[in-house]
Design a protein around this motif. Structure first.
Motif, mmCIF file in Angstrom:
data_model
loop_
_atom_site.group_PDB
_atom_site.id
_atom_site.type_symbol
_atom_site.label_atom_id
_atom_site.label_comp_id
_atom_site.label_asym_id
_atom_site.label_seq_id
_atom_site.Cartn_x
_atom_site.Cartn_y
_atom_site.Cartn_z
ATOM 1 N N GLN A 394 0.841 -1.202 0.000
ATOM 2 C CA GLN A 394 0.000 0.000 0.000
ATOM 3 C C GLN A 394 0.876 1.252 0.000
ATOM 4 O OE1 GLN A 394 -3.665 0.373 0.184
ATOM 5 N NE2 GLN A 394 -2.855 2.354 -0.512
ATOM 6 N N PHE A 395 0.726 2.078 -1.041
ATOM 7 C CA PHE A 395 1.506 3.304 -1.161
ATOM 8 C C PHE A 395 0.728 4.485 -0.583
ATOM 9 C CE2 PHE A 395 2.564 0.515 -4.762
ATOM 10 C CZ PHE A 395 3.903 0.268 -4.467
ATOM 11 N N ASP A 396 1.457 5.568 -0.291
ATOM 12 C CA ASP A 396 0.828 6.743 0.300
ATOM 13 C C ASP A 396 0.195 7.664 -0.728
ATOM 14 O OD1 ASP A 396 3.138 7.649 -0.873
ATOM 15 O OD2 ASP A 396 3.911 8.702 0.888
ATOM 16 N N GLN A 397 0.224 7.290 -1.994
ATOM 17 C CA GLN A 397 -0.357 8.108 -3.060
ATOM 18 C C GLN A 397 -0.576 7.226 -4.283
ATOM 19 O OE1 GLN A 397 2.679 10.853 -4.831
ATOM 20 N NE2 GLN A 397 4.091 9.851 -3.388
ATOM 21 N N SER A 398 -1.280 7.747 -5.237
ATOM 22 C CA SER A 398 -1.458 7.029 -6.499
ATOM 23 C C SER A 398 -0.137 7.059 -7.270
ATOM 24 C CB SER A 398 -2.558 7.698 -7.326
ATOM 25 O OG SER A 398 -2.660 7.102 -8.601
ATOM 26 N N ILE A 399 0.308 5.896 -7.711
ATOM 27 C CA ILE A 399 1.555 5.800 -8.464
ATOM 28 C C ILE A 399 1.236 6.004 -9.943
ATOM 29 C CG2 ILE A 399 3.547 4.364 -8.997
ATOM 30 C CD1 ILE A 399 3.297 5.250 -6.041
ATOM 31 N N LYS A 400 1.760 7.085 -10.513
ATOM 32 C CA LYS A 400 1.423 7.446 -11.888
ATOM 33 C C LYS A 400 1.789 6.340 -12.867
ATOM 34 C CE LYS A 400 -0.187 11.384 -10.634
ATOM 35 N NZ LYS A 400 -1.644 11.622 -10.681
ATOM 36 N N LEU A 401 2.886 5.669 -12.614
ATOM 37 C CA LEU A 401 3.293 4.565 -13.491
ATOM 38 C C LEU A 401 2.250 3.451 -13.482
ATOM 39 C CD1 LEU A 401 5.749 3.706 -15.281
ATOM 40 C CD2 LEU A 401 6.593 2.467 -13.287
ATOM 41 N N SER A 413 -4.365 2.263 -8.284
ATOM 42 C CA SER A 413 -2.945 2.509 -8.546
ATOM 43 C C SER A 413 -2.181 2.917 -7.291
ATOM 44 C CB SER A 413 -2.797 3.599 -9.612
ATOM 45 O OG SER A 413 -3.507 4.766 -9.237
ATOM 46 N N SER A 414 -2.836 2.910 -6.138
ATOM 47 C CA SER A 414 -2.125 3.145 -4.879
ATOM 48 C C SER A 414 -1.711 1.829 -4.229
ATOM 49 C CB SER A 414 -2.982 3.944 -3.908
ATOM 50 O OG SER A 414 -4.101 3.181 -3.476
ATOM 51 N N LYS A 415 -1.966 0.722 -4.912
ATOM 52 C CA LYS A 415 -1.599 -0.591 -4.408
ATOM 53 C C LYS A 415 -0.860 -1.364 -5.487
ATOM 54 C CE LYS A 415 -5.549 -1.214 -1.287
ATOM 55 N NZ LYS A 415 -6.727 -2.059 -0.974
#
Length: 540
Positions: A394-401, A413-415
């Motif tokens: 789980q990331f702290d933001q949406s990962i653009k990639l 895209s945050s996971k």
């Protein structure tokens, strides 16, 4: 009467042989557990539940602590070397969305080294030919008391790979660096002697967990390949045309924005730790006869909560493509429909977390000493690795990639979700001790480890197929209060995965974006692990 006395050891030897023969065909399950935990246990193929090894009983069966008398200490050190390799070949009819020549065809991975993670410091920049794992254990028993207290430090589980020597190593797409370790730094424990034949034990290993993944990424799949061929047919060499500008902008990224399923797309680096992760070990030991014993241990698991940092570095291919798309007239509309980002930064970093189970483990064993000079140990173990079904970060933001991956049915895209589908099986282990003199003990171990990673889920992050572990060691009593043990072990295994046989590595399907970097290729590989351990035991 003398004849009966003579026959008893022979009957016991026959019983030991029968037990070994009955268990031999059933070799099952293991991953990384029990590989650098205790010198004596490794020499006996980890078949020590019914004959726990001194202070090392904390891990293998804490009831064995109740056999210790007086105060004692154990100073132990391990050296472990892991070597793994893989080769890649295109089968007949190879085709990934119209692309028929993978540049990895015919190549093999290069040199592999080890790394380490130092609690409180992090990952040093060292590349090591082997990993050194020191540890110290202590035990206290008041004369005449049924209680024994102890603690120990040891590596409960580990996997370490470093492929950073060569920039073009094909293994870079599934782990330039990978480190998974569970280091027990404190383990308050107690053993209780209920009677001369029955003992119980409890231990609370407190571990530091570390997980480091650094990998380059590419995405060979049918959809990406078809789109790349469309670009080749539509886009002029200079990267764009007036029609495309008023259309969807598929050429607007220029030469660097031309999509290829075989181009490096990004690098992902994740570094996570769980500094304090306690579990519970419960053991029982029954020794009704000097020549016979039964033991059992439950090593509890945990839902280990990791926290750490990440960094995604995007290469020009996807960055330029998205930029070109959003510079056209209709491209932003198409991007919005598909859920594409408006831009992909060159570097995106932040914090992440993950809950990764540490599986519980159950082991039972038998000890047979049919004659004074020979002892046979046989153990059966079960580790609950099917908890590793899916791992989610789980990331702290949406990962653009990852927003680009919405096209492939990945909604959040945050996971980052990594399917594992590991299995829980049963493993058997065998240990043999010979006592040629009162001061010298010779030890031999054999552990056929059927991997908990099914062949259709194996990958280069965890290249652990079915393996065989062979060990040999000795113990020498320097004096009545001091002895030294030395062990050498070797584990080896091979895997052979034709194209589309492992969907964690080489499946070539329309939506295999996470994650099959060797889609459509035949992959063969092996692993060789060498260990050496030394342990000094002193009693006071």
């Amino acid at each position: 009467m003398a004849a009966r006395t003579t026959l008893r050891p022979l009957r016991r030897l026959a019983l030991a042989t029968a037990v070994a023969a009955a268990c031999a065909p059933a070799a099952h399950a293991a991953l990384t557990e029990n590989l650098t935990t205790n010198v004596t246990a490794m020499a006996l193929g980890n078949a020590v539940t019914a004959d726990p090894p001194g202070i090392g009983s904390i891990h293998f069966n804490p009831a064995g602590l109740a056999r210790l008398e007086g105060d004692s200490e154990s100073i132990h050190n391990w050296v472990a070397s892991i070597r793994t390799s893989a080769s890649f070949h295109q089968p007949a009819g190879f085709d990934v969305g119209g692309w028929t020549e993978d540049p990895l065809n015919g190549k093999s991975t290069g040199p592999v080294r080890q790394m380490t993670y130092v609690p409180g410091y992090g990952k040093p920049g060292w590349r090591l030919p082997a990993v050194v794992v020191p540890g110290v254990g202590m035990a206290w028993n008041k004369k005449g008391s049924p209680w024994t207290f102890a603690t120990d430090s040891y590596m409960a589980a580990a996997m370490s790979l470093d492929r950073t020597t060569q920039n073009d190593d094909p293994g870079q797409y599934q782990g330039r660096q990978f480190q998974l370790q569970r280091l027990v730094y404190l383990s308050p424990s107690v053993g209780y002697k209920y009677s001369d034949t029955l003992r119980f034990g409890l231990a609370v290993p407190i571990a530091h967990e570390a997980l480091v993944i650094d990998t380059n990424m590419r995405f060979p799949n049918e959809l990406l390949g078809v789109f790349g061929k469309l670009q080749q047919g539509w886009c002029p060499e200079n990267g764009g045309n007036i029609i495309d500008t008023f259309g969807f902008g598929v050429c607007g990224g220029g030469k660097d924005g031309m999509v290829s399923p075989f181009k490096k797309a990004a690098n992902a680096h994740m570094e996570l730790t769980a500094p304090v992760d306690p579990t519970l070990n419960l053991g029982v030991l029954w020794e009704p006869k000097p020549w016979f014993a039964l033991g059992a241990v439950y090593q509890g698991g945990s839902k280990t909560h990791y926290t750490g940092t990440y960094q995604f570095s995007a290469d020009p291919m996807l960055r330029n493509f998205v930029q070109g798309l959003n510079s056209s007239l209709l491209g932003p509309i198409a991007g919005a429909v598909l859920g594409f980002p408006s831009a992909i930064p060159a570097i995106q970093k932040g914090n992440l977390s993950a809950t990764i189970p540490f599986p519980y483990h159950v082991q039972v064993g038998i000890k047979l000493r049919p004659v004074q000079m020979v002892q046979l140990n046989v153990d059966a173990s079960y580790a609950n690795w099917n908890e590793w079904n899916v791992l989610t970060f789980q990331f702290d933001q949406s990962i653009k990639l990852l927003e680009v991956a919405r096209l492939y049915g990945i909604p959040d895209s945050s996971k980052l979700t990594m399917p594992r589908d590991y299995k829980s099986l049963v493993n058997f282990a065998y240990g043999l001790q010979l006592f040629p003199t009162n001061r010298l003990t010779l030890r031999f171990g054999y552990e056929p480890r059927k991997s908990s990673i099914p062949s259709n889920k194996i990958d280069l992050l965890a290249p652990l197929p079915n393996t065989k572990l062979l060990s040999a060691g000795l113990n020498f009593k320097i004096n009545p209060k001091t002895d030294i043990s030395v062990t050498g072990s070797y584990m080896t295994g091979k895997f052979n995965n034709p194209a589309n046989s492992s969907c964690n590595m080489n499946c070539n399907t329309f939506l295999n974006i996470i994650y099959n970097p060797y889609a459509g290729l035949d992959v063969q590989g092996d692993i060789h692990v060498r260990y050496m351990g030394v342990e000094l035991n002193r009693r006071f």
